[in-house]
Design an enzyme around this catalytic site. Structure first.
Site, PDB file in Angstrom:
ATOM      1  N   LYS A   1      29.103  51.576   1.207  1.00 26.17           N
ATOM      2  CA  LYS A   1      29.254  50.676   0.065  1.00 26.17           C
ATOM      3  C   LYS A   1      29.897  49.363   0.517  1.00 26.17           C
ATOM      4  O   LYS A   1      29.480  48.274   0.119  1.00 26.17           O
ATOM      5  CB  LYS A   1      30.103  51.351  -1.019  1.00 26.17           C
ATOM      6  CG  LYS A   1      29.351  52.447  -1.738  1.00 26.17           C
ATOM      7  CD  LYS A   1      30.263  53.348  -2.566  1.00 26.17           C
ATOM      8  CE  LYS A   1      29.435  54.523  -3.118  1.00 26.17           C
ATOM      9  NZ  LYS A   1      30.246  55.573  -3.717  1.00 26.17           N
TER      10      LYS A   1
ATOM     11  N   GLN B   1      35.894  57.245  -5.782  1.00 26.57           N
ATOM     12  CA  GLN B   1      34.992  58.088  -5.002  1.00 26.57           C
ATOM     13  C   GLN B   1      35.234  59.557  -5.349  1.00 26.57           C
ATOM     14  O   GLN B   1      36.371  60.027  -5.307  1.00 26.57           O
ATOM     15  CB  GLN B   1      35.244  57.818  -3.494  1.00 26.57           C
ATOM     16  CG  GLN B   1      34.255  58.450  -2.560  1.00 26.57           C
ATOM     17  CD  GLN B   1      32.834  57.910  -2.718  1.00 26.57           C
ATOM     18  OE1 GLN B   1      32.626  56.721  -2.922  1.00 26.57           O
ATOM     19  NE2 GLN B   1      31.859  58.796  -2.650  1.00 26.57           N
TER      20      GLN B   1
ATOM     21  N   ASP C   1      30.371  52.439 -12.091  1.00 26.21           N
ATOM     22  CA  ASP C   1      29.708  53.720 -11.840  1.00 26.21           C
ATOM     23  C   ASP C   1      29.193  54.318 -13.147  1.00 26.21           C
ATOM     24  O   ASP C   1      28.458  55.314 -13.125  1.00 26.21           O
ATOM     25  CB  ASP C   1      30.680  54.715 -11.180  1.00 26.21           C
ATOM     26  CG  ASP C   1      30.337  54.983  -9.723  1.00 26.21           C
ATOM     27  OD1 ASP C   1      29.206  54.669  -9.316  1.00 26.21           O
ATOM     28  OD2 ASP C   1      31.208  55.520  -9.006  1.00 26.21           O
TER      29      ASP C   1
END
Ligand code: NDP
Length: 296
Positions: free
Chosen positions: A52, A96, A119
């Site tokens: 990322k 994460q 997200d």
């Protein structure tokens, strides 16, 4: 019949190039910045975080990785998210996953300001998805899958999509997204009876169960579109949830692993971050309920 291989790697590269242009042409002194909160030292998570970071930098975005010890307490983690929510230089925040067991994942994700939730995992954004309301952020993997499906130019309307897996990060949101595209959706999981028979009725199969090569050619209707989300390691080699070599002989389109859904996930995350940045630059009214958001 041998399937057309859907090239996620190339599609994602095209997306990143477009995004790079949009960022460099954007009339602002600032660049979009993504914050990645990484707890513990799971090797797979570290690889995803590095990927990322690499692609964020490639498109001209900032990427701040906040690495935290496995032992961090829930409250301390919530405080870090508060700081990121309040930091006007940060446009997108992701945590994460998976988090260590002593931390309540839903509580942590719910703490992210929805206007920075790139997200799309907050209940606010998943709620907007279920309302088919375009103001929300759609989580990256399902969004990437939809882009790959659209790249086939097949009309999705009325197609029977069978989703294998019902996780909050893949199975449920892709099911909702496909429903919003007028597919007829069946969601299956580990307790589903006669899975093979159900999959055989699918025009579109989304395999997201984390079981290496589980979906066989005998499960597939001739000409079905196969999207393989799974990432499994067998004898040191990556493979998906679909037995690619045999299924490709029966499908019309198929994504490979690696080089299918994975690269699109990262590209969509960056695209969401840019969208968050634009909205925040415009002082967009996000209607969230976070008292520190600019929308109040
Ligand atoms: P989870 O483990 O959270 O969920 C797996 C789902 O599959 C569950 O709903 C489970 O059912 C179901 N399942 C497990 N075994 C079977 C089975 N034998 N038959 C039918 N259903 C089954 O995984 P994720 O959703 O997070 O990820 C799924 C896969 O996708 C993994 O391989 C992961 O690495 C990969 N992934 C890839 C991404 C990418 O960008 N390419 C992004 C995210 C994930 P139940 O609910 O009953 O337990």
């Amino acid at each position: 019949m041998s399937a057309i291989i859907i090239d996620g790697k190339q599609t994602a590269a095209n997306y990143r190039n477009e995004l790079k242009d949009k960022i460099s042409n954007y009339n602002s002194q600032e660049v979009p910045v993504l914050a990645v909160v990484s707890v513990g030292d799971d090797p797979a998570s570290k690889v995803y975080v590095r990927t990322k970071q690499k692609f964020a930098q490639e498109v001209g975005m900032g990427c701040e990785v906040i690495e935290l010890a496995d032992s961090i307490g829930e409250n301390a983690l919530l405080e870090i998210i508060d700081e990121l929510n309040d930091n006007h230089h940060i446009n997108g925040i992701i945590v994460q996953l998976p988090l260590p067991k002593h931390i309540n994942t839903l509580k942590v994700l719910s703490h992210i300001n929805p206007s920075k939730d790139v997200d799309g995992f907050t209940p606010y954004n998943t709620g907007l998805l279920s309302y088919n309301d375009p103001r929300g952020f759609i989580s990256a993997t399902p969004k990437g899958i939809l882009e790959l499906l659209k790249s086939t130019a097949v009309d999705l309307k009325g197609k029977h999509a069978v989703v294998i897996g019902r996780s909050n990060i893949v199975g449920k949101p892709i099911a909702m997204l496909l429903l919003n595209q007028d597919c007829t959706v069946t969601v299956t999981h580990s307790k589903t009876e006669n899975l093979e028979t159900i999959v055989k009725t699918a025009d579109i199969v989304i395999a997201a169960c984390g079981r290496a090569k589980m979906v066989k050619a005998s499960w597939i209707k001739e000409g079905a579109i196969i999207i393989d989300v799974g990432i499994n390691r067998v004898d040191g080699k990556l493979c998906g949830d679909v037995d690619f070599d045999e299924v490709k002989e029966k499908a019309s389109f198929i994504t490979p692993v690696p080089g299918g859904v994975g690269p699109m996930t990262v590209a969509m995350l960056l695209s969401n971050t840019f969208e968050a940045f634009c909205k925040q630059q415009d002082h967009h009214d996000c209607h969230c309920h976070h008292k520190n958001c600019k929308c109040h």
